[in-house]
Design a protein around this motif. Structure first.
Motif, PDB file in Angstrom:
ATOM      1  N   TYR A  41      -0.076  -9.356 -64.333  1.00 60.40           N
ATOM      2  CA  TYR A  41      -1.535  -9.499 -64.396  1.00 60.40           C
ATOM      3  C   TYR A  41      -1.962 -10.409 -65.557  1.00 60.40           C
ATOM      4  N   GLY A  42      -1.062 -10.585 -66.517  1.00 58.83           N
ATOM      5  CA  GLY A  42      -1.358 -11.428 -67.668  1.00 58.83           C
ATOM      6  C   GLY A  42      -0.073 -12.020 -68.196  1.00 58.83           C
ATOM      7  N   GLU A  43       0.446 -12.993 -67.470  1.00 62.17           N
ATOM      8  CA  GLU A  43       1.812 -13.465 -67.713  1.00 62.17           C
ATOM      9  C   GLU A  43       2.008 -14.203 -69.029  1.00 62.17           C
ATOM     10  N   ASP A  44       0.891 -14.590 -69.688  1.00 59.60           N
ATOM     11  CA  ASP A  44       1.032 -15.302 -70.962  1.00 59.60           C
ATOM     12  C   ASP A  44       0.765 -14.409 -72.171  1.00 59.60           C
ATOM     13  N   LEU A  45       0.571 -13.128 -71.947  1.00 61.86           N
ATOM     14  CA  LEU A  45       0.273 -12.230 -73.067  1.00 61.86           C
ATOM     15  C   LEU A  45       1.398 -12.261 -74.105  1.00 61.86           C
ATOM     16  N   GLN A  46       2.630 -12.292 -73.626  1.00 57.91           N
ATOM     17  CA  GLN A  46       3.780 -12.323 -74.541  1.00 57.91           C
ATOM     18  C   GLN A  46       3.756 -13.589 -75.397  1.00 57.91           C
ATOM     19  N   ASP A  47       3.415 -14.725 -74.797  1.00 61.01           N
ATOM     20  CA  ASP A  47       3.354 -15.981 -75.547  1.00 61.01           C
ATOM     21  C   ASP A  47       2.230 -15.951 -76.581  1.00 61.01           C
ATOM     22  N   VAL A  48       1.078 -15.399 -76.204  1.00 62.92           N
ATOM     23  CA  VAL A  48      -0.047 -15.293 -77.142  1.00 62.92           C
ATOM     24  C   VAL A  48       0.343 -14.418 -78.327  1.00 62.92           C
ATOM     25  N   ALA A  49       1.015 -13.293 -78.032  1.00 58.20           N
ATOM     26  CA  ALA A  49       1.444 -12.386 -79.095  1.00 58.20           C
ATOM     27  C   ALA A  49       2.434 -13.068 -80.035  1.00 58.20           C
ATOM     28  N   ALA A  50       3.399 -13.806 -79.450  1.00 58.88           N
ATOM     29  CA  ALA A  50       4.403 -14.499 -80.263  1.00 58.88           C
ATOM     30  C   ALA A  50       3.751 -15.561 -81.138  1.00 58.88           C
ATOM     31  N   HIS A  51       2.794 -16.298 -80.580  1.00 61.91           N
ATOM     32  CA  HIS A  51       2.105 -17.341 -81.345  1.00 61.91           C
ATOM     33  C   HIS A  51       1.326 -16.734 -82.510  1.00 61.91           C
ATOM     34  N   ALA A  52       0.749 -15.542 -82.292  1.00 60.49           N
ATOM     35  CA  ALA A  52      -0.063 -14.889 -83.320  1.00 60.49           C
ATOM     36  C   ALA A  52       0.770 -14.071 -84.302  1.00 60.49           C
ATOM     37  N   GLY A  53       2.055 -13.857 -83.976  1.00 61.19           N
ATOM     38  CA  GLY A  53       2.891 -13.021 -84.812  1.00 61.19           C
ATOM     39  C   GLY A  53       2.517 -11.561 -84.719  1.00 61.19           C
ATOM     40  N   LEU A  54       2.086 -11.169 -83.520  1.00 64.34           N
ATOM     41  CA  LEU A  54       1.637  -9.799 -83.270  1.00 64.34           C
ATOM     42  C   LEU A  54       2.386  -9.210 -82.085  1.00 64.34           C
ATOM     43  N   THR A  55       2.245  -7.902 -81.888  1.00 66.15           N
ATOM     44  CA  THR A  55       2.766  -7.287 -80.674  1.00 66.15           C
ATOM     45  C   THR A  55       1.736  -7.457 -79.560  1.00 66.15           C
ATOM     46  N   GLU A  56       2.157  -7.256 -78.327  1.00 63.85           N
ATOM     47  CA  GLU A  56       1.230  -7.355 -77.207  1.00 63.85           C
ATOM     48  C   GLU A  56       0.116  -6.322 -77.334  1.00 63.85           C
ATOM     49  N   ASP A  57       0.466  -5.109 -77.752  1.00 59.48           N
ATOM     50  CA  ASP A  57      -0.541  -4.059 -77.926  1.00 59.48           C
ATOM     51  C   ASP A  57      -1.565  -4.446 -78.985  1.00 59.48           C
ATOM     52  N   GLU A  58      -1.117  -5.124 -80.035  1.00 58.47           N
ATOM     53  CA  GLU A  58      -2.038  -5.553 -81.089  1.00 58.47           C
ATOM     54  C   GLU A  58      -2.999  -6.620 -80.561  1.00 58.47           C
ATOM     55  N   VAL A  59      -2.502  -7.530 -79.733  1.00 55.77           N
ATOM     56  CA  VAL A  59      -3.368  -8.543 -79.126  1.00 55.77           C
ATOM     57  C   VAL A  59      -4.429  -7.872 -78.261  1.00 55.77           C
ATOM     58  N   ILE A  60      -4.018  -6.908 -77.461  1.00 57.29           N
ATOM     59  CA  ILE A  60      -4.952  -6.190 -76.591  1.00 57.29           C
ATOM     60  C   ILE A  60      -6.007  -5.465 -77.429  1.00 57.29           C
ATOM     61  N   LYS A  61      -5.567  -4.816 -78.489  1.00 53.42           N
ATOM     62  CA  LYS A  61      -6.492  -4.081 -79.356  1.00 53.42           C
ATOM     63  C   LYS A  61      -7.523  -5.018 -79.968  1.00 53.42           C
ATOM     64  N   ILE A  62      -7.081  -6.183 -80.405  1.00 52.01           N
ATOM     65  CA  ILE A  62      -7.997  -7.157 -80.998  1.00 52.01           C
ATOM     66  C   ILE A  62      -8.943  -7.720 -79.941  1.00 52.01           C
ATOM     67  N   HIS A  63      -8.397  -8.032 -78.761  1.00 52.59           N
ATOM     68  CA  HIS A  63      -9.206  -8.634 -77.699  1.00 52.59           C
ATOM     69  C   HIS A  63     -10.293  -7.685 -77.205  1.00 52.59           C
ATOM     70  N   THR A  64     -10.034  -6.390 -77.224  1.00 52.50           N
ATOM     71  CA  THR A  64     -11.003  -5.405 -76.734  1.00 52.50           C
ATOM     72  C   THR A  64     -11.907  -4.865 -77.839  1.00 52.50           C
ATOM     73  N   ALA A  65     -11.755  -5.372 -79.056  1.00 53.68           N
ATOM     74  CA  ALA A  65     -12.519  -4.839 -80.189  1.00 53.68           C
ATOM     75  C   ALA A  65     -13.820  -5.597 -80.449  1.00 53.68           C
ATOM     76  N   THR A  66     -14.080  -6.635 -79.665  1.00 59.00           N
ATOM     77  CA  THR A  66     -15.241  -7.504 -79.895  1.00 59.00           C
ATOM     78  C   THR A  66     -16.214  -7.439 -78.735  1.00 59.00           C
ATOM     79  N   ASP A  67     -17.503  -7.469 -79.041  1.00 62.54           N
ATOM     80  CA  ASP A  67     -18.525  -7.676 -78.023  1.00 62.54           C
ATOM     81  C   ASP A  67     -18.829  -9.171 -77.998  1.00 62.54           C
ATOM     82  N   TYR A  68     -18.507  -9.828 -76.886  1.00 62.49           N
ATOM     83  CA  TYR A  68     -18.586 -11.283 -76.791  1.00 62.49           C
ATOM     84  C   TYR A  68     -19.933 -11.716 -76.217  1.00 62.49           C
TER      85      TYR A  68
END
Length: 243
Positions: A101-128
């Motif tokens: 469902y999100g095949e690049d999540l791993q790449d985004v996490a690696a680029h940010a130096g974060l885990t996938e769960d951390e990326v998800i937590k950050i992405h869902t923490a903002t009202d855009y």
């Protein structure tokens, strides 16, 4: 507050610029003027198009002169007010992150130096904030993404991205409302349909609103997907009616 700049765009449109940067307060003034123009029902005005930092007002020059419209717009600009206390309308969008469902999540996490769960937590923490819509019907240009999860676009864009894909492109995030080519990094998918030509109105979101992404499980995704197909699903909304 600096007076807006009004520019002619051909012989049947005026552009009201409130600034030269992408900022929430500037965008709020754009939409305040858009609301004021619509409420005024100016004879001769045919359409308004809000963008990040300006409002384009189209008019019929056989009915209304550009000079007269300019005077009216300046007067409206002086009367608009934008309050920081104005309640935000937040639309919750369910997203299933990662995997197929999100095949690049791993790449985004690696680029940010974060885990996938951390990326998800950050992405869902903002009202855009939805600054504007464009590119595709129902495609939202969102502001406010945390720069920690920013990631370059793909060097070679995909020829087809599925509808509902949630992606990150540079310092922006958004939802593909229809299947289309694209170069954003895909981190998840929503079963919600931002655009549906069988629905009234066909576009789910409006500029000036806010989107809050909510992580769901695959079972929850399937349940919502079925409700969407049945026409019974409504997004949870804070500060306004359900959608």
């Amino acid at each position: 507050m600096q007076e807006p700049l009004i520019l002619h765009a051909g012989d049947s449109a005026l552009v009201v610029e409130f600034g030269r940067e992408i900022a929430e307060d500037i965008n709020a003034r754009v939409h305040a003027l858009d609301d004021a123009v619509r409420q005024k029902h100016i004879i001769g005005v045919t359409e308004t198009v809000p963008t990040f930092r300006s409002l384009t007002v189209f008019y019929d020059p056989s009915v209304l002169s550009g000079e007269r419209l300019q005077r009216k717009l300046l007067k409206l600009c002086k009367g608009i007010s934008v309050s920081a206390d104005t309640a935000k309308k937040i639309v919750e969008v369910p997203v299933l992150y990662g995997g197929s469902y999100g095949e690049d999540l791993q790449d985004v996490a690696a680029h940010a130096g974060l885990t996938e769960d951390e990326v998800i937590k950050i992405h869902t923490a903002t009202d855009y904030r939805i600054f504007m819509l464009g590119f595709l019907p129902g495609f939202v240009y969102l502001g406010g993404m945390d720069k920690r999860i920013a990631c370059p676009r793909l060097e070679t864009p995909r020829t087809k991205i599925h509808a509902g894909a949630v992606g990150i492109g540079g310092e922006q995030t958004g939802i593909y409302p229809l299947a289309s080519p694209g170069g954003w990094r895909l981190i998840g998918t929503t079963p919600v349909r931002p655009y549906d030509n069988t629905r009234t109105p066909p576009v789910l979101f409006s500029a000036g609103e806010y989107i809050r992404f909510v992580s769901v499980t695959e079972d929850e995704y399937r349940e919502i997907e079925q409700q969407v197909q049945n026409g019974t699903y409504v997004c949870k909304v804070t500060g306004g009616a359900e959608k």
